[in-house]
Structure formats: structure tokens, C-alpha cells
Motif scaffolding. Structure first.
Motif, PDB file in Angstrom:
ATOM      1  N   LEU A  69       0.829  -1.208   0.000  1.00  0.00           N
ATOM      2  CA  LEU A  69       0.000   0.000   0.000  1.00  0.00           C
ATOM      3  C   LEU A  69       0.867   1.264   0.000  1.00  0.00           C
ATOM      4  O   LEU A  69       0.562   2.238  -0.684  1.00  0.00           O
ATOM      5  CB  LEU A  69      -0.935   0.021   1.212  1.00  0.00           C
ATOM      6  CG  LEU A  69      -2.058  -1.005   1.226  1.00  0.00           C
ATOM      7  CD1 LEU A  69      -2.821  -0.919   2.547  1.00  0.00           C
ATOM      8  CD2 LEU A  69      -2.989  -0.817   0.037  1.00  0.00           C
ATOM      9  N   ILE A  70       1.949   1.223   0.779  1.00  0.00           N
ATOM     10  CA  ILE A  70       2.863   2.372   0.811  1.00  0.00           C
ATOM     11  C   ILE A  70       3.521   2.552  -0.548  1.00  0.00           C
ATOM     12  O   ILE A  70       3.604   3.669  -1.071  1.00  0.00           O
ATOM     13  CB  ILE A  70       3.905   2.209   1.934  1.00  0.00           C
ATOM     14  CG1 ILE A  70       3.212   2.289   3.304  1.00  0.00           C
ATOM     15  CG2 ILE A  70       5.009   3.259   1.817  1.00  0.00           C
ATOM     16  CD1 ILE A  70       4.099   1.939   4.476  1.00  0.00           C
ATOM     17  N   GLU A  71       3.960   1.452  -1.153  1.00  0.00           N
ATOM     18  CA  GLU A  71       4.567   1.538  -2.488  1.00  0.00           C
ATOM     19  C   GLU A  71       3.563   2.048  -3.516  1.00  0.00           C
ATOM     20  O   GLU A  71       3.904   2.872  -4.375  1.00  0.00           O
ATOM     21  CB  GLU A  71       5.101   0.173  -2.925  1.00  0.00           C
ATOM     22  CG  GLU A  71       6.353  -0.260  -2.211  1.00  0.00           C
ATOM     23  CD  GLU A  71       6.861  -1.585  -2.746  1.00  0.00           C
ATOM     24  OE1 GLU A  71       8.070  -1.648  -3.037  1.00  0.00           O
ATOM     25  OE2 GLU A  71       6.073  -2.541  -2.877  1.00  0.00           O
ATOM     26  N   ALA A  72       2.322   1.575  -3.445  1.00  0.00           N
ATOM     27  CA  ALA A  72       1.290   1.983  -4.396  1.00  0.00           C
ATOM     28  C   ALA A  72       0.945   3.462  -4.271  1.00  0.00           C
ATOM     29  O   ALA A  72       0.480   4.084  -5.239  1.00  0.00           O
ATOM     30  CB  ALA A  72       0.033   1.139  -4.203  1.00  0.00           C
ATOM     31  N   ALA A  73       1.177   4.041  -3.097  1.00  0.00           N
ATOM     32  CA  ALA A  73       0.907   5.467  -2.904  1.00  0.00           C
ATOM     33  C   ALA A  73       1.896   6.334  -3.667  1.00  0.00           C
ATOM     34  O   ALA A  73       1.655   7.526  -3.859  1.00  0.00           O
ATOM     35  CB  ALA A  73       0.937   5.818  -1.420  1.00  0.00           C
ATOM     36  N   GLY A  74       3.000   5.746  -4.089  1.00  0.00           N
ATOM     37  CA  GLY A  74       3.994   6.496  -4.855  1.00  0.00           C
ATOM     38  C   GLY A  74       5.043   7.106  -3.955  1.00  0.00           C
ATOM     39  O   GLY A  74       4.918   7.104  -2.726  1.00  0.00           O
ATOM     40  N   PRO A  75       6.091   7.624  -4.570  1.00  0.00           N
ATOM     41  CA  PRO A  75       7.181   8.206  -3.788  1.00  0.00           C
ATOM     42  C   PRO A  75       6.748   9.504  -3.102  1.00  0.00           C
ATOM     43  O   PRO A  75       5.836  10.184  -3.569  1.00  0.00           O
ATOM     44  CB  PRO A  75       8.266   8.478  -4.835  1.00  0.00           C
ATOM     45  CG  PRO A  75       7.511   8.642  -6.108  1.00  0.00           C
ATOM     46  CD  PRO A  75       6.317   7.722  -6.010  1.00  0.00           C
ATOM     47  N   MET A  76       7.398   9.808  -1.996  1.00  0.00           N
ATOM     48  CA  MET A  76       7.181  11.102  -1.351  1.00  0.00           C
ATOM     49  C   MET A  76       7.814  12.165  -2.237  1.00  0.00           C
ATOM     50  O   MET A  76       8.937  11.996  -2.697  1.00  0.00           O
ATOM     51  CB  MET A  76       7.815  11.134   0.044  1.00  0.00           C
ATOM     52  CG  MET A  76       7.203  10.184   1.051  1.00  0.00           C
ATOM     53  SD  MET A  76       5.502  10.560   1.519  1.00  0.00           S
ATOM     54  CE  MET A  76       5.690  11.960   2.573  1.00  0.00           C
ATOM     55  N   GLU A  77       7.079  13.254  -2.480  1.00  0.00           N
ATOM     56  CA  GLU A  77       7.552  14.327  -3.338  1.00  0.00           C
ATOM     57  C   GLU A  77       7.714  15.609  -2.530  1.00  0.00           C
ATOM     58  O   GLU A  77       6.863  15.917  -1.695  1.00  0.00           O
ATOM     59  CB  GLU A  77       6.546  14.575  -4.466  1.00  0.00           C
ATOM     60  CG  GLU A  77       6.290  13.361  -5.338  1.00  0.00           C
ATOM     61  CD  GLU A  77       5.119  13.569  -6.271  1.00  0.00           C
ATOM     62  OE1 GLU A  77       5.359  13.777  -7.476  1.00  0.00           O
ATOM     63  OE2 GLU A  77       3.967  13.536  -5.781  1.00  0.00           O
ATOM     64  N   ASP A  78       8.753  16.346  -2.786  1.00  0.00           N
ATOM     65  CA  ASP A  78       8.954  17.648  -2.159  1.00  0.00           C
ATOM     66  C   ASP A  78       7.896  18.595  -2.702  1.00  0.00           C
ATOM     67  O   ASP A  78       7.713  18.701  -3.919  1.00  0.00           O
ATOM     68  CB  ASP A  78      10.359  18.161  -2.481  1.00  0.00           C
ATOM     69  CG  ASP A  78      10.736  19.380  -1.663  1.00  0.00           C
ATOM     70  OD1 ASP A  78       9.852  19.979  -1.022  1.00  0.00           O
ATOM     71  OD2 ASP A  78      11.917  19.745  -1.680  1.00  0.00           O
ATOM     72  N   CYS A  79       7.209  19.267  -1.793  1.00  0.00           N
ATOM     73  CA  CYS A  79       6.107  20.143  -2.203  1.00  0.00           C
ATOM     74  C   CYS A  79       5.982  21.285  -1.205  1.00  0.00           C
ATOM     75  O   CYS A  79       5.393  21.118  -0.144  1.00  0.00           O
ATOM     76  CB  CYS A  79       4.810  19.335  -2.276  1.00  0.00           C
ATOM     77  SG  CYS A  79       3.380  20.250  -2.877  1.00  0.00           S
ATOM     78  N   GLY A  80       6.570  22.437  -1.525  1.00  0.00           N
ATOM     79  CA  GLY A  80       6.423  23.608  -0.666  1.00  0.00           C
ATOM     80  C   GLY A  80       6.978  23.439   0.725  1.00  0.00           C
ATOM     81  O   GLY A  80       6.382  23.906   1.682  1.00  0.00           O
ATOM     82  N   GLY A  81       8.094  22.741   0.883  1.00  0.00           N
ATOM     83  CA  GLY A  81       8.721  22.606   2.185  1.00  0.00           C
ATOM     84  C   GLY A  81       8.266  21.407   2.982  1.00  0.00           C
ATOM     85  O   GLY A  81       8.713  21.206   4.107  1.00  0.00           O
ATOM     86  N   VAL A  82       7.340  20.621   2.446  1.00  0.00           N
ATOM     87  CA  VAL A  82       6.929  19.365   3.069  1.00  0.00           C
ATOM     88  C   VAL A  82       7.041  18.276   2.007  1.00  0.00           C
ATOM     89  O   VAL A  82       7.305  18.546   0.843  1.00  0.00           O
ATOM     90  CB  VAL A  82       5.481  19.420   3.631  1.00  0.00           C
ATOM     91  CG1 VAL A  82       5.385  20.404   4.783  1.00  0.00           C
ATOM     92  CG2 VAL A  82       4.475  19.751   2.540  1.00  0.00           C
ATOM     93  N   TYR A  83       6.804  17.045   2.430  1.00  0.00           N
ATOM     94  CA  TYR A  83       6.798  15.923   1.503  1.00  0.00           C
ATOM     95  C   TYR A  83       5.382  15.385   1.414  1.00  0.00           C
ATOM     96  O   TYR A  83       4.663  15.343   2.423  1.00  0.00           O
ATOM     97  CB  TYR A  83       7.759  14.834   1.967  1.00  0.00           C
ATOM     98  CG  TYR A  83       9.191  15.280   1.810  1.00  0.00           C
ATOM     99  CD1 TYR A  83       9.889  15.014   0.635  1.00  0.00           C
ATOM    100  CD2 TYR A  83       9.826  16.004   2.808  1.00  0.00           C
ATOM    101  CE1 TYR A  83      11.193  15.452   0.470  1.00  0.00           C
ATOM    102  CE2 TYR A  83      11.123  16.439   2.652  1.00  0.00           C
ATOM    103  CZ  TYR A  83      11.805  16.163   1.482  1.00  0.00           C
ATOM    104  OH  TYR A  83      13.089  16.608   1.310  1.00  0.00           O
ATOM    105  N   VAL A  84       4.969  15.012   0.214  1.00  0.00           N
ATOM    106  CA  VAL A  84       3.599  14.563   0.004  1.00  0.00           C
ATOM    107  C   VAL A  84       3.544  13.278  -0.817  1.00  0.00           C
ATOM    108  O   VAL A  84       4.444  12.977  -1.595  1.00  0.00           O
ATOM    109  CB  VAL A  84       2.741  15.639  -0.695  1.00  0.00           C
ATOM    110  CG1 VAL A  84       2.681  16.922   0.131  1.00  0.00           C
ATOM    111  CG2 VAL A  84       3.235  15.927  -2.109  1.00  0.00           C
TER     112      VAL A  84
END
Length: 184
Positions: A122-137
Motif C-alpha cells: 500500500l505504501i509503495e502503491a501510494a507512490g514516492p514522497m515528493e517535495d512540495c512547498g517545504g513538506v513531503y507529500v
């Protein structure tokens, strides 16, 4: 840009606890708090997606976005963000201050948590964490640009959007009896 949002966070719990953990949701229209809701999910369980779907359904039709303080609640009760988005018809945005140590998370899930392999998927399916305005999403149902615009519109101070900041404070107050001294 999505400005009608619900943010979810879990209450603090003892590491040795095995029962249910309270989850707090705060409903915002831009910077105005409109409602607080609560439910429960099982510690390291599998019911977080269904419980968040249920809680979101209590709020009404004006919601545009679901925000999560991390992809798991109550330890490793991992939210299936794509299923949550489908079930609610809303985009889902997972927010974290820092990129998680995925190697440690994978090892913990696979070696110490019942159903850990499924939860890791499920974590893998959510995709990589992306840098977005000073947080990760991580996101389901919205673009990175929409995520950045929504975060900017929902954030008053710091980097955490108000629905998550308030949910975190309320969850701490409910779980510990106070929210002072906590870091969001």
C-alpha cells in the motif's frame, strides 16, 4: 486549488497498547474551522481506510480534499489512499515534514507487523514522497501543482496546513489531556 478540506491525525498511544486509537478529523473552509469529528482505528490494524471513509461521509458534500498526517495511523494501520479517494470521490494528500526512511519502514513492516507485506504494498502503491512547498507529500486524485496550491491556501503559519495542525493539537489534547509541548 482545494480549500474545503478535512485533516486527520491519530491520538498519542502507549507503545505497548494493542486496542483502538482515537482519530481526530478537523474540517476547514480555507482558514476557518467548521467541525471536529472523531473515530477509532485498530493499533497496527487494517481498518483505517474504511474508518476515514465513514468519517468523511459524516461531513457533507462541500469537502474538496482529504489531508493525512502521514500514510499510517495508530502505528502501522496503513491507509490505502487510492481506495480512500475512490470511496469518497475526493483527492487525498498525505503530508509529512520529512521524507520517511523507507528502508526502516519496510523492514519493520515485513519483520514485525502482522500483514506487513500487504501494508508495504500500500505504501509503495501510494507512490514516492515528493517535495512540495517545504513538506513531503504522497497524493491520489490531484496533481503536484494542485497539491502545492492547496497547501499554500490552507497554511497560516509554518509548513503544515491548518486542518492537520488543528487535528494534531486536538488529538494530543484528547490523548494526553494537553497539547502543549508537542511538535507537529
Amino acid at each position: 486549488m482545494f480549500v474545503h478540506a478535512i485533516g486527520f491525525d491519530d491520538s498519542p498511544f502507549e507503545p505497548s497498547s494493542r486496542g483502538d486509537v482515537r482519530v481526530i478529523g478537523t474540517v476547514y473552509a480555507r482558514h476557518a474551522l467548521h467541525a471536529v469529528i472523531s473515530g477509532r482505528v485498530r493499533r497496527d490494524g487494517r481498518n483505517s481506510t474504511d474508518e476515514l471513509t465513514r468519517l468523511t461521509g459524516l461531513v457533507g458534500e462541500h469537502l474538496q480534499l482529504i489531508l493525512l498526517q502521514g500514510i499510517a495511523l495508530a502505528g502501522f494501520n496503513v491507509v490505502d489512499i487510492h481506495r480512500l479517494s475512490r470511496q469518497t470521490g475526493l483527492p487525498v494528500l498525505v503530508v509529512a515534514r520529512r521524507a520517511p526512511d523507507l528502508t526502516r519502514i519496510e523492514a519493520a513492516l515485513k519483520n514485525r507487523v502482522s500483514g506487513g507485506v500487504r501494508k508495504w504494498r500500500l505504501i509503495e502503491a501510494a507512490g514516492p514522497m515528493e517535495d512540495c512547498g517545504g513538506v513531503y507529500v504522497q497524493r491520489a486524485g490531484l496533481t503536484l501543482e494542485q497539491a502545492a496550491e492547496s497547501l499554500a491556501a490552507l497554511t497560516i503559519q509554518g509548513r503544515i496546513p491548518e486542518p492537520l495542525r488543528a487535528a494534531h493539537l486536538i488529538a494530543g489534547g484528547v490523548g494526553r489531556g494537553h497539547s502543549a509541548g508537542q511538535r507537529v
